[in-house]
Design a protein around this motif. Structure first.
Motif, mmCIF file in Angstrom:
data_model
loop_
_atom_site.group_PDB
_atom_site.id
_atom_site.type_symbol
_atom_site.label_atom_id
_atom_site.label_comp_id
_atom_site.label_asym_id
_atom_site.label_seq_id
_atom_site.Cartn_x
_atom_site.Cartn_y
_atom_site.Cartn_z
ATOM 1 N N LYS A 109 0.965 -1.308 -0.080
ATOM 2 C CA LYS A 109 -0.041 -0.048 -0.110
ATOM 3 C C LYS A 109 0.868 1.198 -0.078
ATOM 4 C CE LYS A 109 -3.821 2.432 2.475
ATOM 5 N NZ LYS A 109 -4.634 2.277 3.639
ATOM 6 N N VAL A 110 0.592 2.259 -0.700
ATOM 7 C CA VAL A 110 1.151 3.484 -0.750
ATOM 8 C C VAL A 110 1.105 4.228 0.415
ATOM 9 C CG1 VAL A 110 1.502 5.620 -2.172
ATOM 10 C CG2 VAL A 110 0.826 3.563 -3.397
ATOM 11 N N VAL A 111 2.123 4.848 1.084
ATOM 12 C CA VAL A 111 1.937 5.662 2.269
ATOM 13 C C VAL A 111 1.289 6.971 2.096
ATOM 14 C CG1 VAL A 111 3.255 6.646 3.881
ATOM 15 C CG2 VAL A 111 4.203 4.639 3.082
ATOM 16 N N GLY A 112 0.369 7.076 2.669
ATOM 17 C CA GLY A 112 -0.616 8.252 2.448
ATOM 18 C C GLY A 112 -0.356 9.490 3.427
ATOM 19 N N PRO A 113 -0.809 10.544 3.153
ATOM 20 C CA PRO A 113 -0.653 11.550 4.047
ATOM 21 C C PRO A 113 -1.280 11.266 5.540
ATOM 22 C CG PRO A 113 -2.335 12.148 2.389
ATOM 23 C CD PRO A 113 -2.075 11.100 1.869
ATOM 24 N N LYS A 114 -0.800 11.880 6.538
ATOM 25 C CA LYS A 114 -1.268 11.842 7.809
ATOM 26 C C LYS A 114 -1.136 13.093 8.506
ATOM 27 C CE LYS A 114 0.361 8.887 10.515
ATOM 28 N NZ LYS A 114 1.031 7.657 11.433
ATOM 29 N N LEU A 115 -2.137 13.334 9.568
ATOM 30 C CA LEU A 115 -1.869 14.336 10.747
ATOM 31 C C LEU A 115 -0.587 14.128 11.368
ATOM 32 C CD1 LEU A 115 -5.425 14.796 11.869
ATOM 33 C CD2 LEU A 115 -4.423 16.143 10.202
ATOM 34 N N PRO A 116 0.237 15.411 11.892
ATOM 35 C CA PRO A 116 1.184 15.210 12.469
ATOM 36 C C PRO A 116 1.444 14.265 13.855
ATOM 37 C CG PRO A 116 0.935 17.560 11.665
ATOM 38 C CD PRO A 116 -0.460 16.759 11.687
ATOM 39 N N LEU A 171 18.058 9.670 -0.334
ATOM 40 C CA LEU A 171 16.778 9.823 -0.839
ATOM 41 C C LEU A 171 16.494 11.054 -1.769
ATOM 42 C CD1 LEU A 171 14.664 9.304 2.604
ATOM 43 C CD2 LEU A 171 15.092 7.477 0.625
ATOM 44 N N LYS A 172 17.074 12.047 -1.560
ATOM 45 C CA LYS A 172 16.872 13.342 -2.358
ATOM 46 C C LYS A 172 17.440 13.111 -3.793
ATOM 47 C CE LYS A 172 16.719 16.545 1.479
ATOM 48 N NZ LYS A 172 17.084 17.791 2.133
ATOM 49 N N GLU A 173 18.753 12.241 -3.499
ATOM 50 C CA GLU A 173 19.776 11.976 -4.752
ATOM 51 C C GLU A 173 18.803 11.028 -5.685
ATOM 52 O OE1 GLU A 173 23.978 9.791 -5.782
ATOM 53 O OE2 GLU A 173 23.440 10.661 -3.900
ATOM 54 N N PHE A 174 18.018 10.014 -5.195
ATOM 55 C CA PHE A 174 17.166 9.273 -5.930
ATOM 56 C C PHE A 174 15.842 9.474 -6.512
ATOM 57 C CE2 PHE A 174 20.307 6.220 -4.322
ATOM 58 C CZ PHE A 174 20.337 5.010 -5.336
ATOM 59 N N GLY A 175 15.573 10.935 -6.133
ATOM 60 C CA GLY A 175 14.426 11.492 -6.577
ATOM 61 C C GLY A 175 13.133 11.334 -5.487
ATOM 62 N N TRP A 181 7.121 9.659 2.114
ATOM 63 C CA TRP A 181 7.861 9.117 3.006
ATOM 64 C C TRP A 181 9.267 9.160 3.022
ATOM 65 C CZ3 TRP A 181 11.437 5.501 4.770
ATOM 66 C CH2 TRP A 181 11.392 5.286 6.211
ATOM 67 N N PRO A 182 10.049 9.422 3.796
ATOM 68 C CA PRO A 182 9.951 9.816 5.401
ATOM 69 C C PRO A 182 9.803 11.312 5.634
ATOM 70 C CG PRO A 182 12.234 9.542 5.047
ATOM 71 C CD PRO A 182 11.578 9.417 3.601
ATOM 72 N N PHE A 183 9.769 11.922 4.566
ATOM 73 C CA PHE A 183 9.827 13.791 4.535
ATOM 74 C C PHE A 183 8.502 14.147 5.161
ATOM 75 C CE2 PHE A 183 12.950 12.953 1.404
ATOM 76 C CZ PHE A 183 14.058 13.263 1.856
#
Length: 669
Positions: A109-116, A171-175, A181-183
């Motif tokens: 399952k794709v990681v969806g947005p969540k409340l902080p 992670l930023k280097e791989f796009g 996730w995890p940003f």
């Protein structure tokens, strides 16, 4: 493969899987069932019986009737059992245990947005990222294991916080975008990444220790694997181990003050050189050295002691007795007198790598020598074990102990205690000798509750004394002549000038009644056999092998016993003019007085290094230790011609540095 209606045909895979499993059940790994509950044990036994029938070729429908397990579950369990485990073999019946996961969780399952502040919802997110970007996991794991990366510099013992920052940069280097996730989490996936770092480090523990561990940890990585070494020594004197250890305590020596009383002066360091037998673990010989470092001569002395016997220290501690039947093998077992060893195991110390050990002594005794890699003390377990026992049983129990390090067992004010509550060197030598004797007579579980001495006796008596120890011919009669230094010198003299024939060694002339009149030998070469522990005389032979007898040192050099180190030290002091010796004086006594001279006029202040050297010289010559007053106040140095010191004379002072004088002259001009 599918049917006409598009349905999958699983029976093809099932048949091929079963064909592989036929007749292999006995080879499957079986687990221990002691920790299962009654219900879990009953479920396991049903699965076990089903797999047994499955591998024996029983029809699936009959297995279903016998065990009550459905057809789909039977194929499922068979697939689990036939997967490869981390140990390289099939899981076998281990895969039938309850609550056992044989493969990692894979998130789909794709990681969806969540409340902080929301909890959960990120299970398997890191695994999904690694599954999507395999190169990312490979590069991050290389960073964890400190592999060399040409793009960035690695750290020693890199921290998890630093690795987390490196992972985010990758992670930023791989796009990976900022809303993924995890940003999009509060802690930027710190907990999941930390768990992954720990798992990788635990799975590659050997590499982590090699990169970051201490010396002891790296050495222990090579032991405890359940594998026996390639070379196993089962007979006495097959192989021996030699190593040196310094005493883990401060000690002192008693010196006689000018007023007739005895005072305690601290010495710097005492070394002990040990030789142990690999098969029995017995201590064959040892030597105590009053110096800051040992030399190859000390190692040669230990080899000689193991063959011809070892001198015992004086029993200075009342009530301290030797157990019955204890001692060194050469003392209590007649067959071990003159015994030779076949292999000698050294470490990489410079004293062990000298020409005297690797060539001269090897040719005379006929042994093989081996040096292990640096930092791997596990190659010499017997002598390392003995060194630890001596440290724990004797030296670390004294009030002046220095412990095993600055923060490991060091006593407070141990330097002062060594003199205020005297820990004399003679006491330490007596304690050491008794402990070594007790160790050889103490039963050992590793020898099936035999003592090292009893183990050697049993080996010698086995099969009607079939085993014979290799011995050196005529070792008892040769005594200290074993392993003597041999040097070729030229006979000097002058017929026209009336100078009788002599030879010179270390700036001292040697001659005898025979050589004194052998004018025809001037210019001939002869061989000297030199006992490095006693240079008062040497034994001479012609190049053809005929004996010329003993040659005596000329002058006062023949009065007091001294070794090669003492001779070289006296010559060095005389060369730089810090020591003056007249012809009527004994050089050894003058040197001993020089070492025992107080540096202060108000108090008796002798440095620990000088006291250690004085103790060594005094023990060699059998001389007392006497504190001398400062030179400016003493009338005579020792018996003999008085020494005169004058500020106007350069004799008695250290030779000035000519380069420094020229430099000062140029600066003035």
């Amino acid at each position: 493969m599918t049917t006409k209606n598009g349905e999958s045909n699983d029976w093809v895979g099932a048949i091929s899987k079963r064909a592989v499993a036929l007749g292999t059940f006995n080879d499957w790994s079986k687990p221990e069932l002691i920790g299962l509950t009654d219900q879990e044990l009953e479920d396991y036994q049903e699965k076990f019986l089903a797999m047994k029938f499955y591998c024996e070729g029983v029809p699936i429908k009959d297995i279903v009737v016998a065990t009550g397990i459905s057809r789909q579950c039977i194929n499922y369990y068979a697939g689990r059992c036939m997967q490869l485990a981390p140990d390289g073999v099939w899981w076998g019946c281990r895969a039938l245990l309850p609550h056992l996961h044989i493969k990692d969780y894979c998130r789909t399952k794709v990681v969806g947005p969540k409340l902080p502040e929301a909890q959960g919802g990120y299970a398997g997110a890191l695994g999904a990222v690694f599954y999507k970007y395999p190169k990312l996991e490979e590069r991050f794991n290389r960073k964890i294991l400190s592999y060399h990366d040409p793009d960035t510099k690695n750290e020693f013992r890199i921290r998890s916080k630093t690795l987390h920052k490196i992972f985010l940069d990758l992670l930023k280097e791989f796009g990976i975008k900022e809303n993924e996730w995890p940003f999009n989490t509060k802690c930027l996936g710190q907990h999941s990444i930390g768990d992954h770092i720990r798992n990788v480090r635990d799975g590659n523990f050997g590499r982590i220790v090699c990169n970051e561990g201490e010396r002891e940890a790296k050495a222990h990585m090579a032991v405890g694997k359940g594998q026996r070494p390639g070379l196993i020594y089962t007979e006495p004197y097959d192989a021996v181990e030699i190593d040196a250890y310094k005493f883990d305590c401060h000690s002192s020596v008693q010196m006689k003050a000018p007023n007739g009383t005895y005072i305690d002066i601290r010495i710097s360091r005492i070394w002990v050189v040990l030789m142990c037998d690999c098969a029995s673990g017995a201590t064959l010989a040892y030597k105590c050295v009053f110096r800051s470092e040992i030399s190859s001569t000390d190692v040669v002395d230990v080899m000689r002691y193991s063959i011809v016997g070892q001198p015992k220290p004086e029993p200075v501690i009342k009530g301290l007795i030797y157990p019955e039947g204890s001692g060194l093998p050469s003392e209590v077992i007649p067959e071990c007198k003159g015994a030779l060893f076949t292999v000698v195991k050294f470490d990489g110390a410079l004293a062990h790598l000298s020409e005297k050990i690797t060539n001269v002594a090897r040719k005379e005794l006929g042994y093989f020598w081996t040096v292990g890699p640096p930092g791997h003390f596990e190659r010499r377990p017997c002598v390392e074990h003995l060194g630890g026992l001596l440290s724990n049983n004797i030296f670390c129990r004294l009030l002046s102990t220095i412990g095993h390090g600055p923060n490991n067992g060091r006593a407070d004010n141990c330097e002062k205690i060594a003199t205020q509550t005297p820990v004399l060197a003679e006491h330490l030598l007596h304690l050491l000798d008794v402990e070594v004797a007790q160790y050889n007579a103490r039963i050992s579980e590793g020898l099936f509750f035999l003592s090292p001495l009893e183990y050697i006796r049993r080996k010698l008596e086995k099969d009607q004394q079939h085993f014979l120890i290799r011995t050196l011919p005529a070792s008892n009669s040769r005594g200290v002549t074993i392993l003597q230094l041999k040097k070729i010198v030229t006979v000097r003299g002058n017929k026209d000038g009336g100078r009788h024939p002599y030879v010179q060694f270390l700036r001292v002339h040697y001659t005898s009644g025979y050589l004194h009149e052998a004018w025809a030998m001037i210019g001939e070469k002869i061989v000297l056999h030199i006992d490095e522990n006693d240079l008062r005389l040497v034994t001479a032979f012609t190049m053809e092998g005929f004996s010329l007898g003993n040659l005596i040192a000329v002058g006062k050099w023949a009065d007091t016993k001294h070794d090669m180190r003492t001779r070289k030290a006296i010559n060095s002091k005389m060369m730089d003019r810090t020591l003056q010796v007249s012809f009527e004086q004994d050089p050894v006594l003058v040197y001993l007085a020089f070492l025992s001279t107080s540096k202060s006029r108000k108090s008796i202040d002798i440095p620990a290094d000088a006291a250690t050297e004085a103790k060594r010289v005094a023990d060699e010559g059998g001389l007392p230790l006497v504190v001398s007053i400062p030179r400016s106040e003493q009338a005579t140095y020792l018996e003999g011609k008085p020494l005169e010191f004058s500020d106007s004379l350069i004799i008695g002072k250290k030779n000035p540095d000519l380069n420094e004088l020229l430099k000062q002259k140029r600066l003035k001009s």
